[in-house]
Design an enzyme around this catalytic site. Structure first.
Site, short mmCIF file in Angstrom:
data_model
loop_
_atom_site.label_atom_id
_atom_site.label_comp_id
_atom_site.label_asym_id
_atom_site.label_seq_id
_atom_site.Cartn_x
_atom_site.Cartn_y
_atom_site.Cartn_z
CD GLU A 155 6.24 -13.58 -2.43
OE1 GLU A 155 5.09 -13.16 -2.56
OE2 GLU A 155 7.15 -13.36 -3.24
CB CYS A 167 10.46 -11.95 -5.45
SG CYS A 167 9.03 -12.80 -6.10
CG HIS A 181 12.79 -11.80 -9.43
ND1 HIS A 181 12.70 -12.96 -8.70
CD2 HIS A 181 11.51 -11.45 -9.75
CE1 HIS A 181 11.42 -13.28 -8.57
NE2 HIS A 181 10.67 -12.39 -9.19
CE LYS A 202 8.33 -10.10 -21.39
NZ LYS A 202 7.88 -9.69 -22.71
P1 HMG Z 1 -0.34 -14.18 -20.65
O1 HMG Z 1 -0.99 -12.86 -20.71
O2 HMG Z 1 -1.19 -15.38 -20.70
O3 HMG Z 1 0.76 -14.35 -21.78
O4 HMG Z 1 0.52 -14.28 -19.31
P2 HMG Z 1 1.11 -13.38 -23.00
O5 HMG Z 1 -0.02 -13.30 -23.91
O6 HMG Z 1 1.72 -12.09 -22.48
O7 HMG Z 1 2.26 -14.26 -23.67
C1 HMG Z 1 3.46 -14.50 -23.01
C2 HMG Z 1 4.57 -14.51 -24.07
O8 HMG Z 1 4.38 -15.65 -24.90
C3 HMG Z 1 4.54 -13.30 -25.00
O9 HMG Z 1 5.89 -13.00 -25.29
C4 HMG Z 1 3.85 -13.84 -26.26
O10 HMG Z 1 4.21 -13.15 -27.44
C5 HMG Z 1 4.38 -15.26 -26.27
P3 HMG Z 1 6.41 -11.47 -25.15
O11 HMG Z 1 5.62 -10.68 -26.09
O12 HMG Z 1 6.13 -11.06 -23.71
O13 HMG Z 1 7.86 -11.55 -25.45
N1 HMG Z 1 3.54 -16.21 -27.00
C6 HMG Z 1 4.02 -17.18 -27.79
N2 HMG Z 1 5.28 -17.49 -28.14
C7 HMG Z 1 5.45 -18.55 -29.00
N3 HMG Z 1 4.42 -19.28 -29.50
C8 HMG Z 1 3.15 -18.99 -29.16
C9 HMG Z 1 2.91 -17.90 -28.28
N4 HMG Z 1 1.78 -17.35 -27.75
C10 HMG Z 1 2.18 -16.32 -26.97
N5 HMG Z 1 2.15 -19.72 -29.65
C11 HMG Z 1 2.07 -13.39 -17.72
C12 HMG Z 1 1.87 -13.91 -19.13
C13 HMG Z 1 3.57 -13.27 -17.44
C14 HMG Z 1 1.44 -12.01 -17.58
C15 HMG Z 1 1.42 -14.38 -16.72
O14 HMG Z 1 2.06 -15.63 -16.79
C16 HMG Z 1 1.47 -13.90 -15.29
O15 HMG Z 1 0.61 -13.12 -14.84
N6 HMG Z 1 2.48 -14.36 -14.49
C17 HMG Z 1 2.64 -13.97 -13.09
C18 HMG Z 1 3.17 -12.56 -12.93
C19 HMG Z 1 4.64 -12.44 -13.26
O16 HMG Z 1 5.37 -13.41 -13.31
N7 HMG Z 1 5.13 -11.17 -13.39
C20 HMG Z 1 6.51 -10.91 -13.67
C21 HMG Z 1 6.99 -9.56 -13.16
S1 HMG Z 1 6.55 -9.31 -11.43
C22 HMG Z 1 7.69 -10.31 -10.54
O17 HMG Z 1 8.63 -10.80 -11.09
C23 HMG Z 1 7.40 -10.56 -9.11
C24 HMG Z 1 6.86 -11.93 -8.79
O18 HMG Z 1 7.90 -12.88 -8.87
C25 HMG Z 1 6.19 -11.96 -7.41
C26 HMG Z 1 6.96 -11.43 -6.20
O19 HMG Z 1 7.68 -10.45 -6.23
O20 HMG Z 1 6.72 -12.00 -5.14
C27 HMG Z 1 5.79 -12.36 -9.75
#
Ligand code: HMG
Length: 420
Positions: free
Chosen positions: A83, A115, A250, A259
């Site tokens: 992509e 992806c 993935h 998850k």
């Molecule tokens: P965010 O909002 O900054 O993070 O971004 P958060 O607040 O959701 O925290 C992440 C995790 O860390 C949470 O765990 C928190 O509790 C934990 P969860 O509740 O989810 O189990 N946390 C801590 N743990 C320990 N100590 C601490 C602490 N603070 C927080 N101090 C987000 C997270 C993934 C949304 C961001 O990184 C993002 O937007 N990433 C890109 C999108 C993505 O990867 N999406 C995944 C699904 S879509 C997909 O897989 C397709 C893709 O690959 C693209 C394609 O297809 O081409 C992306």
């Protein structure tokens, strides 16, 4: 007679540089535990403009052919799933064909669906061979991408880059695919996308996780229905999903695999026929079982934690990581694989690990690729991220790797590192 079809061999390619994820967290004023425990990351690969998706794809593809002594005349199809291509028209695959001096008598094309593009390419190859149309020829499927969200964004610690090349044939020494059992789910959603002309992806992060889990549920249930009908799995003392030796997902970031695994178990727990009534909370508790995650998923994530998201290649990096460590143990056992691409599409399929998988993986040289990388500071990472797209640094490519050297008259010129 039913043909055995699947992955005969694989090779990976990774950028020469990476940042430690804790260094990145400290630079961003974030508790490092958020990136390590919260997202499951350790290191993040950093590609410079010379290491574009063509260079990474060609490096992985050349490696799989070289290390397995493959006669290029055997290849009848070359597909690149990506992509992050480099041209609106000319496919990455045609660059790879030229750089590897592959013969003309083959189908050469790219597949794109975020992806999921790599799996789309793999299934085109598998089903082409299974149909008999390949007439004994093999396919080369390469997944290559640069995951880029930009500095100081929520997605920043989930960046990465690399490629995985898969040789697909009727000699599936690594993984014989259960052709025809695949479950699929596609939905028109805006969870992650990259409008034309933009270098960085736009993402609705938390919504993208929901879309992933919803699509996984449908795709897994589709696979399970067929697998039950073919008695590949059954309802019994163990759940159908538990009858797979490992489940690969993935991996946009490692925590996502946890998850995803909980969601897959929930699908089984919700659908158990004639089950005694339980509460949703009790099912969720059982679905989250750490023992199941440790037994079926954790061991596949070693490379993903050190490279980061590689979009199309992420699932296949998990396969490489799993077989790198456990090919011997898993020989003859069935594993499940879940591919997800935003936009979105999910596909769940299964396959049986081959008896020669350990030997093939020893040839892949995964350890050497990982050991050749250099750790850089966050300042150096930021400098690389800010380099103009079209102006690669004049660095000599390492032996056996490819690099974009320059762009002349809108044509991309690549160089190959001389064999040492
Ligand atoms: P965010 O909002 O900054 O993070 O971004 P958060 O607040 O959701 O925290 C992440 C995790 O860390 C949470 O765990 C928190 O509790 C934990 P969860 O509740 O989810 O189990 N946390 C801590 N743990 C320990 N100590 C601490 C602490 N603070 C927080 N101090 C987000 C997270 C993934 C949304 C961001 O990184 C993002 O937007 N990433 C890109 C999108 C993505 O990867 N999406 C995944 C699904 S879509 C997909 O897989 C397709 C893709 O690959 C693209 C394609 O297809 O081409 C992306």
């Amino acid at each position: 007679m039913k043909r055995l079809v699947g992955i005969e061999a694989l090779a990976i390619a990774a950028p020469r540089r990476y940042v430690d994820i804790e260094d990145l967290a400290r630079a961003r004023g974030v508790d490092p535990a958020k990136y390590t425990a919260g997202l499951g990351a350790r290191e993040m690969a950093v590609a410079d403009p010379g290491e574009d998706s063509v260079a990474l794809a060609a490096t992985a593809a050349a490696r799989v052919l070289r290390t397995n002594d493959v006669d290029p005349a055997r290849i009848g199809m070359l597909v690149v799933g990506t992509e992050t291509g480099v041209d609106h028209s000319k496919p990455v695959a045609s660059h790879v064909q030229g750089l590897l001096k592959l013969p003309r008598g083959m189908r050469v094309f790219d597949t794109q669906h975020a992806c999921y593009g790599g799996t789309a390419g793999l299934m085109a190859a598998v089903e082409w061979i299974a149909s008999g149309a390949a007439a004994g020829r093999s396919a080369l499927v390469v997944c290559s991408d640069i995951a880029r969200y930009g500095l100081n964004t929520a997605g920043e610690p989930t960046q990465g880059a690399g490629a995985v090349a898969l040789l697909v044939s009727e000699q599936p020494d690594l993984l014989a695919v259960d052709v025809g059992l695949n479950g699929v789910c596609s939905m028109d959603v805006y969870d992650f996308w990259r409008p034309l002309g933009r270098r960085e992806a736009v993402v609705d992060g938390h919504y993208s996780i929901q879309c992933y889990l919803e699509a996984l549920s449908s795709a897994y249930r589709g696979w399970r229905e067929r697998a039950l009908a073919h008695e590949v799995v059954r309802w019994g003392p163990s759940l159908p999903g538990e009858q797979l030796a490992r489940v690969l997902y993935h991996v946009p970031f490692c925590k996502m695999a946890r998850k995803a695994h909980t969601q897959l178990r929930l699908c089984d727990l919700e659908d158990v026929p004639n089950a005694p009534a339980t509460t949703a909370e009790a099912r969720e508790e059982r679905a989250k079982a750490a023992s199941s995650y440790e037994a079926q998923v954790a061991s596949s994530l070693g490379l993903n934690a050190r490279i980061g998201n590689v979009y199309t290649a992420s699932l296949y990096l998990a396969l490489a990581g799993l077989l790198h460590g456990e090919a011997d143990t898993l020989a003859g056992q069935r594993i499940g694989l879940l591919s997800y691409g935003s936009g979105c599409a999910a596909e769940f399929y299964s396959g049986v690990v081959g008896e020669k998988a350990a030997r093939r993986m020893a040839q892949a040289g995964v350890e050497a690729v990982m050991a050749s990388r250099e750790r850089i500071s966050v300042v150096e990472y930021e400098r690389i991220m800010n380099l103009p797209y079209e102006a690669p640094e004049p660095l000599a490519p390492a032996a056996g790797t490819f690099r974009l050297a320059e762009i002349r008259d809108h044509k991309r010129i690549y160089v190959e590192g001389a064999a040492s």
